[in-house]
Motif scaffolding. Structure first.
Motif, PDB file in Angstrom:
ATOM      1  N   LYS A  19       0.838  -1.199   0.000  1.00 48.86           N
ATOM      2  CA  LYS A  19       0.000   0.000   0.000  1.00 48.86           C
ATOM      3  C   LYS A  19       0.875   1.252   0.000  1.00 48.86           C
ATOM      4  O   LYS A  19       0.583   2.213  -0.714  1.00 48.86           O
ATOM      5  CB  LYS A  19      -0.922   0.001   1.219  1.00 48.86           C
ATOM      6  N   TYR A  20       1.940   1.240   0.787  1.00 47.69           N
ATOM      7  CA  TYR A  20       2.843   2.387   0.842  1.00 47.69           C
ATOM      8  C   TYR A  20       3.430   2.677  -0.539  1.00 47.69           C
ATOM      9  O   TYR A  20       3.487   3.830  -0.969  1.00 47.69           O
ATOM     10  CB  TYR A  20       3.957   2.130   1.865  1.00 47.69           C
ATOM     11  N   LYS A  21       3.845   1.637  -1.238  1.00 50.94           N
ATOM     12  CA  LYS A  21       4.395   1.799  -2.592  1.00 50.94           C
ATOM     13  C   LYS A  21       3.331   2.374  -3.535  1.00 50.94           C
ATOM     14  O   LYS A  21       3.618   3.293  -4.321  1.00 50.94           O
ATOM     15  CB  LYS A  21       4.900   0.439  -3.107  1.00 50.94           C
ATOM     16  N   CYS A  22       2.126   1.862  -3.446  1.00 50.18           N
ATOM     17  CA  CYS A  22       1.037   2.378  -4.292  1.00 50.18           C
ATOM     18  C   CYS A  22       0.730   3.838  -3.960  1.00 50.18           C
ATOM     19  O   CYS A  22       0.465   4.640  -4.860  1.00 50.18           O
ATOM     20  CB  CYS A  22      -0.222   1.534  -4.117  1.00 50.18           C
ATOM     21  N   LEU A  23       0.766   4.176  -2.682  1.00 52.38           N
ATOM     22  CA  LEU A  23       0.509   5.557  -2.285  1.00 52.38           C
ATOM     23  C   LEU A  23       1.609   6.491  -2.774  1.00 52.38           C
ATOM     24  O   LEU A  23       1.333   7.637  -3.147  1.00 52.38           O
ATOM     25  CB  LEU A  23       0.353   5.660  -0.766  1.00 52.38           C
ATOM     26  N   VAL A  27       1.006   9.702  -5.078  1.00 50.88           N
ATOM     27  CA  VAL A  27       1.531  11.051  -4.844  1.00 50.88           C
ATOM     28  C   VAL A  27       2.140  11.597  -6.134  1.00 50.88           C
ATOM     29  O   VAL A  27       1.884  12.748  -6.512  1.00 50.88           O
ATOM     30  CB  VAL A  27       2.579  11.056  -3.695  1.00 50.88           C
ATOM     31  N   LEU A  28       2.927  10.777  -6.813  1.00 48.04           N
ATOM     32  CA  LEU A  28       3.550  11.217  -8.069  1.00 48.04           C
ATOM     33  C   LEU A  28       2.498  11.551  -9.126  1.00 48.04           C
ATOM     34  O   LEU A  28       2.620  12.552  -9.845  1.00 48.04           O
ATOM     35  CB  LEU A  28       4.516  10.149  -8.589  1.00 48.04           C
ATOM     36  N   LEU A  29       1.464  10.719  -9.218  1.00 46.35           N
ATOM     37  CA  LEU A  29       0.390  10.986 -10.176  1.00 46.35           C
ATOM     38  C   LEU A  29      -0.365  12.269  -9.812  1.00 46.35           C
ATOM     39  O   LEU A  29      -0.738  13.053 -10.695  1.00 46.35           O
ATOM     40  CB  LEU A  29      -0.569   9.795 -10.240  1.00 46.35           C
ATOM     41  N   THR A  30      -0.582  12.480  -8.532  1.00 45.05           N
ATOM     42  CA  THR A  30      -1.280  13.682  -8.092  1.00 45.05           C
ATOM     43  C   THR A  30      -0.447  14.925  -8.369  1.00 45.05           C
ATOM     44  O   THR A  30      -0.982  15.960  -8.769  1.00 45.05           O
ATOM     45  CB  THR A  30      -1.629  13.584  -6.589  1.00 45.05           C
ATOM     46  N   ILE A 103       2.184   5.465   6.252  1.00 42.09           N
ATOM     47  CA  ILE A 103       1.022   5.472   5.346  1.00 42.09           C
ATOM     48  C   ILE A 103       0.116   6.656   5.676  1.00 42.09           C
ATOM     49  O   ILE A 103      -0.365   7.353   4.776  1.00 42.09           O
ATOM     50  CB  ILE A 103       0.255   4.133   5.431  1.00 42.09           C
ATOM     51  N   MET A 104      -0.091   6.906   6.960  1.00 43.02           N
ATOM     52  CA  MET A 104      -0.941   8.030   7.366  1.00 43.02           C
ATOM     53  C   MET A 104      -0.341   9.359   6.910  1.00 43.02           C
ATOM     54  O   MET A 104      -1.072  10.245   6.456  1.00 43.02           O
ATOM     55  CB  MET A 104      -1.148   8.025   8.886  1.00 43.02           C
ATOM     56  N   GLU A 105       0.978   9.494   6.990  1.00 43.66           N
ATOM     57  CA  GLU A 105       1.644  10.713   6.518  1.00 43.66           C
ATOM     58  C   GLU A 105       1.446  10.897   5.013  1.00 43.66           C
ATOM     59  O   GLU A 105       1.172  12.008   4.549  1.00 43.66           O
ATOM     60  CB  GLU A 105       3.134  10.666   6.845  1.00 43.66           C
ATOM     61  N   LEU A 106       1.588   9.807   4.269  1.00 38.51           N
ATOM     62  CA  LEU A 106       1.386   9.892   2.815  1.00 38.51           C
ATOM     63  C   LEU A 106      -0.063  10.245   2.483  1.00 38.51           C
ATOM     64  O   LEU A 106      -0.318  11.024   1.566  1.00 38.51           O
ATOM     65  CB  LEU A 106       1.742   8.560   2.144  1.00 38.51           C
ATOM     66  N   LEU A 107      -0.995   9.673   3.222  1.00 36.97           N
ATOM     67  CA  LEU A 107      -2.407   9.991   2.995  1.00 36.97           C
ATOM     68  C   LEU A 107      -2.686  11.468   3.259  1.00 36.97           C
ATOM     69  O   LEU A 107      -3.446  12.100   2.515  1.00 36.97           O
ATOM     70  CB  LEU A 107      -3.306   9.105   3.860  1.00 36.97           C
ATOM     71  N   ASP A 108      -2.057  12.026   4.293  1.00 36.15           N
ATOM     72  CA  ASP A 108      -2.212  13.462   4.567  1.00 36.15           C
ATOM     73  C   ASP A 108      -1.646  14.297   3.426  1.00 36.15           C
ATOM     74  O   ASP A 108      -2.259  15.279   2.995  1.00 36.15           O
ATOM     75  CB  ASP A 108      -1.512  13.839   5.877  1.00 36.15           C
ATOM     76  N   GLU A 109      -0.488  13.890   2.916  1.00 37.00           N
ATOM     77  CA  GLU A 109       0.134  14.610   1.797  1.00 37.00           C
ATOM     78  C   GLU A 109      -0.760  14.556   0.556  1.00 37.00           C
ATOM     79  O   GLU A 109      -0.969  15.570  -0.116  1.00 37.00           O
ATOM     80  CB  GLU A 109       1.507  14.008   1.489  1.00 37.00           C
ATOM     81  N   ILE A 110      -1.294  13.377   0.268  1.00 37.71           N
ATOM     82  CA  ILE A 110      -2.189  13.227  -0.885  1.00 37.71           C
ATOM     83  C   ILE A 110      -3.428  14.088  -0.706  1.00 37.71           C
ATOM     84  O   ILE A 110      -3.878  14.749  -1.643  1.00 37.71           O
ATOM     85  CB  ILE A 110      -2.559  11.747  -1.097  1.00 37.71           C
ATOM     86  N   ASN A 111      -3.970  14.107   0.505  1.00 33.98           N
ATOM     87  CA  ASN A 111      -5.162  14.897   0.791  1.00 33.98           C
ATOM     88  C   ASN A 111      -4.907  16.388   0.538  1.00 33.98           C
ATOM     89  O   ASN A 111      -5.729  17.074  -0.077  1.00 33.98           O
ATOM     90  CB  ASN A 111      -5.606  14.656   2.234  1.00 33.98           C
ATOM     91  N   LYS A 112      -3.756  16.879   0.994  1.00 32.16           N
ATOM     92  CA  LYS A 112      -3.409  18.287   0.772  1.00 32.16           C
ATOM     93  C   LYS A 112      -3.280  18.580  -0.719  1.00 32.16           C
ATOM     94  O   LYS A 112      -3.779  19.600  -1.211  1.00 32.16           O
ATOM     95  CB  LYS A 112      -2.104  18.633   1.490  1.00 32.16           C
ATOM     96  N   LEU A 113      -2.593  17.694  -1.444  1.00 29.29           N
ATOM     97  CA  LEU A 113      -2.427  17.886  -2.891  1.00 29.29           C
ATOM     98  C   LEU A 113      -3.771  17.870  -3.609  1.00 29.29           C
ATOM     99  O   LEU A 113      -4.011  18.682  -4.518  1.00 29.29           O
ATOM    100  CB  LEU A 113      -1.509  16.814  -3.471  1.00 29.29           C
ATOM    101  N   GLU A 114      -4.641  16.958  -3.204  1.00 25.64           N
ATOM    102  CA  GLU A 114      -5.964  16.865  -3.835  1.00 25.64           C
ATOM    103  C   GLU A 114      -6.787  18.132  -3.584  1.00 25.64           C
ATOM    104  O   GLU A 114      -7.489  18.602  -4.481  1.00 25.64           O
ATOM    105  CB  GLU A 114      -6.724  15.638  -3.319  1.00 25.64           C
TER     106      GLU A 114
END
Length: 163
Positions: A19-23, A27-30, A103-114
């Motif tokens: 999951k971490y790798k997918c996230l 992030v890169l796609l976002t 994973i939670m940190e990456l999810l926060d980063e994705i959320n901010k980018l989104e």
């Protein structure tokens, strides 16, 4: 099925690493999506959205595996949450807590980018909408001017009846 807590932790760590790798890919796609929105290049945006959806589907499958093994683990250990696991007593528990934190940190980063992407896209859509309204108003004004211009020439009432 009767899984040991160590086996369940091993499988949840494995799922978490996937999951971490997918996230990270997400992030890169976002970020690429942010760039596409910033450049007002909507052409590549649809492709990026489709790629993100593929990653999201993959993450959902991984989450199902994680959930299954974590439920076994909760049942075996009699816990309700991950932070209730005593990391010193169970091999791999510390690593599991660490990867879930990442994973939670990456999810926060994705959320901010989104959220940033949403704001940029909304602004762009508002701008396009305003331009479209201007074009429509200009077209309406143009049509009115040229259509009424034909009625400004006086009709011919006088006919020459010379024989």
């Amino acid at each position: 099925m009767d899984f040991s807590p160590e086996f369940c932790i091993e499988k949840t760590i494995e799922a978490s690493n996937k999951k971490y790798k997918c996230l990270q890919d997400l992030v890169l796609l976002t970020m690429a999506q942010t760039e596409a929105i910033s450049e007002e290049g909507m052409d590549g945006l649809e492709k990026l959205i489709n790629e993100k959806q593929i990653k999201i589907d993959e993450i959902n499958r991984i989450d199902e595996d994680f959930k299954m093994y974590f439920n076994f683990l909760k049942q075996k250990l009699g816990i309700n949450r991950l932070d209730e696991i005593d990391a010193s007593q169970l091999k791999g528990a510390k690593e599991l807590k660490q990867i879930t934190g990442q994973i939670m940190e990456l999810l926060d980063e994705i959320n901010k980018l989104e959220k940033q992407n949403y704001a940029k896209a909304k602004s762009l859509m508002d701008e396009f909408g305003a331009k479209l309204r201007q074009i429509r108003e200009g077209k309406k004004l143009n049509d009115t001017y040229y259509n009424s211009g034909a009625s400004l020439t006086p009709p011919a009432y006088f006919l020459d009846k010379k024989k």
